[in-house]
Design a protein around this motif. Structure first.
Motif, PDB file in Angstrom:
ATOM      1  N   LEU A   1      -8.398   0.406  -0.573  1.00  0.00           N
ATOM      2  CA  LEU A   1      -8.818  -0.809   0.129  1.00  0.00           C
ATOM      3  C   LEU A   1     -10.335  -0.887   0.242  1.00  0.00           C
TER       4      LEU A   1
ATOM      5  N   TRP B   1      -7.486  -5.095  -2.092  1.00  0.00           N
ATOM      6  CA  TRP B   1      -6.771  -3.881  -2.468  1.00  0.00           C
ATOM      7  C   TRP B   1      -7.060  -3.593  -3.941  1.00  0.00           C
TER       8      TRP B   1
ATOM      9  N   SER C   1      -6.071  -8.235  -6.175  1.00  0.00           N
ATOM     10  CA  SER C   1      -6.175  -8.711  -4.801  1.00  0.00           C
ATOM     11  C   SER C   1      -7.608  -9.176  -4.587  1.00  0.00           C
TER      12      SER C   1
ATOM     13  N   ASN D   1      -6.594   5.674  -0.522  1.00  0.00           N
ATOM     14  CA  ASN D   1      -5.209   5.876  -0.111  1.00  0.00           C
ATOM     15  C   ASN D   1      -4.790   7.304  -0.452  1.00  0.00           C
TER      16      ASN D   1
ATOM     17  N   ALA E   1      -2.577   2.040  -3.839  1.00  0.00           N
ATOM     18  CA  ALA E   1      -3.541   0.954  -3.616  1.00  0.00           C
ATOM     19  C   ALA E   1      -4.559   1.365  -2.559  1.00  0.00           C
TER      20      ALA E   1
ATOM     21  N   PHE F   1       0.806  -1.216   0.000  1.00  0.00           N
ATOM     22  CA  PHE F   1       0.000   0.000   0.000  1.00  0.00           C
ATOM     23  C   PHE F   1       0.842   1.271   0.000  1.00  0.00           C
TER      24      PHE F   1
END
Length: 552
Positions: A178, A167, A492, A219, A176, A120
């Protein structure tokens, strides 16, 4: 932008191709040195969260190119003199693992449920997010199998009952973000009495509880996140989210989200390219079963299993509901093919949790793995055809959209019934074929080594972003070879509460090389490699020039 000479780090060519013979999956858990038992905290109360955990992960914790293992644990509701922590295993590169949990920072007690992994902060190390029966935790990878809890500093606050997470760089800013799927409103004080037979307490289904809005953390950089769920349009309080798959279903280059909801309509969120999403599940045909019923959806994955260039969906559902296999028609419409196929018929009595696409025999066509297990120990008393522990399902892709169930051909280890929950795939022994990790509820994990899949040729591609996020999330890779082309996307999430390897493995069948490998990064950078030899792991760094070799 097309770079002329992307960097390629070629590592770990397979030492040998397996001898001719059938593909089997061998349970090597004990031989590998993995000793773990999930603690669901069961004490006879039949509390809902006891049925849900837990997940597992394949990831490269120390950056040495070999997949390590993380197993998520829960805990006792009240202290009983034992400590239950997650388990981190270092890959010894010889088929065995060493428990390095103590002192890792991951040796904490949570009522853990799921896990999602990506870099991240773009520092080159894979970080860990663990969902829980409140609160979740974010661990920054400090190197050397050391992780630091940065949840509070990151601005992440999710005290809800969370399940799967993923992610995803949904705004394509190189960081990234979430997504966290929240399940239902539950607490010991709000626990309800339910019964299978009208006399004794059983586990309640989620219809008895209210849903909870999921989270989308944007992010911001500098290790900070902001809750953007409401602004983005994904914070639906009626959802009861258990699984999430990141996919570009309209193939516009922007990541969309599919949410598997338990007894509520599934959600399909189209990315509007401006930081918001529009929910289109009903119109797209993925919200309900073919008969218009919201099913008990758990695990989910998305992939292009027929080389059409479009991602399709597989959804694991409750027993007596069969899998959903939603074919992407390419016009924002999906059609569930399961009721008319072996996928539906062979999965009817199973209760599916971990579910994913992968190419177990490396023939170039993605197969389907399903980890099964019921939530109620006494289910056989009221439904004699349904069992608590269940064997997995493995559907071999026969081409032309057809699948054939072949689990019984994978050996006795594979067919042993378990109470499965999470499931992940990864090439832990670096021999080219994909192995399977399965977690169980209140039981041990199972590491199934793929023996014989690498009779066919393969290529594994790991991406390192520079302009794009470091993990390469959202990058699309197309491999051209003599037998045709196939496309995969780095992502992810998927499966159930688990994390598979981020590197992409392409099965090549008898093709000895990839004539062209085309990469489209989230940043818009395009790279093209030509005449890449089969049977190797390569690393491609976004935008770099030159060709480098790395030793094993």
């Amino acid at each position: 932008m097309l770079t002329k000479a992307p960097v390629v780090l070629a590592v770990a060519v397979a030492a040998a191709v397996a001898a001719d013979g059938p593909v089997t999956f061998t349970d090597v858990t004990a031989k590998a040195g993995i000793q773990f038992k999930h603690n669901a905290g069961k004490a006879g109360r039949k509390w809902l969260p006891e049925t849900m955990g837990s997940g597992c992960a394949f990831f490269d914790a120390d950056g040495d190119g070999w997949l390590d293992i993380l197993l998520i644990n829960s805990k006792d509701w009240k202290p009983r003199g034992r400590k239950s922590v997650h388990a981190l295993y270092r890959n010894n590169r010889d088929g065995t693992f060493t428990d390095v949990t103590a002192g890792s920072g991951l040796d904490v007690e949570d009522y853990g449920v799921g896990v999602a992994i990506a870099d991240f902060d773009n520092d080159g190390r894979e970080d860990v997010y663990i969902t829980a029966m409140g609160p979740d935790r974010l661990f920054r990878n400090e190197g050397g199998f050391k992780f630091r809890n940065v949840t509070k500093q990151a601005g992440i606050d999710n005290p809800a009952f969370a399940a799967s997470a993923a992610w995803v760089d949904y705004d394509k800013d190189g960081l990234a973000d979430l997504f966290v799927g929240n399940y239902v409103e539950w607490s010991p004080e709000k626990d309800l009495w339910c019964s299978l037979d009208g006399a004794t307490k059983s586990y309640c289904t989620p219809e008895s509880y209210r849903g909870v809005a999921s989270k989308l953390y944007r992010n911001l950089g500098g290790g900070r996140f902001a809750d953007a769920g409401k602004q983005a349009g994904i914070a639906d309080p009626t959802s009861k989210s258990l699984g999430v798959a990141v996919l570009d279903f309209d193939v516009d280059g922007w990541p969309d989200l599919f949410i598997a909801n338990d007894t509520q309509p599934n959600k399909l969120y189209r990315n509007n390219r401006d930081g918001t999403f529009t929910e289109e599940g009903v119109g797209a045909g993925v919200a309900f079963s073919e008969s218009g019923v919201a099913r008990g959806a758990m695990g989910v994955d998305a992939a292009d299993y027929d080389r059409s260039g479009r991602p399709h969906l597989v959804v694991g559902n409750f027993s007596n509901q069969m899998l959903g296999l939603y074919y992407n028609e390419g016009n924002s419409l999906f059609v569930d093919e399961a009721p008319r196929s072996n996928v539906g018929r062979d999965s009817l009595l199973s209760l599916a949790f971990g579910t994913f696409f992968f190419d177990y025999d490396l023939d170039g066509y993605l197969d389907i793995f399903v980890a099964n297990g019921h939530i109620e120990e006494e289910i056989g008393n009221v439904q004699p055809k349904v069992t608590y522990a269940q064997p997995p399902l493995l559907f071999r892709n026969a081409g032309k959209g057809q699948f054939r169930e072949v689990a019984r051909q994978m050996g006795p280890d594979f067919m042993r019934p378990v109470v499965a929950r999470g499931a992940a795939y990864g090439d832990f022994d670096r021999d080219g074929d994909l192995d399977i990790l399965v977690s169980t509820n209140a039981g041990p994990p199972h590491l199934y080594r793929n023996d014989g899949g690498n009779r066919n040729n393969w290529l594994t591609v790991r991406l390192v972003g520079t302009k794009s996020n470091r993990s390469g999330l959202g990058a699309s890779v197309t491999a051209h070879s003599a037998s045709g082309k196939q496309t995969q996307v780095v992502r992810s999430g998927s499966s159930y509460c688990s994390q598979s390897q981020l590197a992409l493995t392409f099965g090549l069948g008898s093709d000895r090389n990839v004539t062209a490998l085309e990469i489209v990064w989230p940043s818009g950078v395009r790279q093209r490699l030509t005449n890449v030899k089969a049977n190797q792991h390569i690393t491609v760094t976004e935008g770099d020039a030159g060709l480098q070799q790395a030793s094993r």
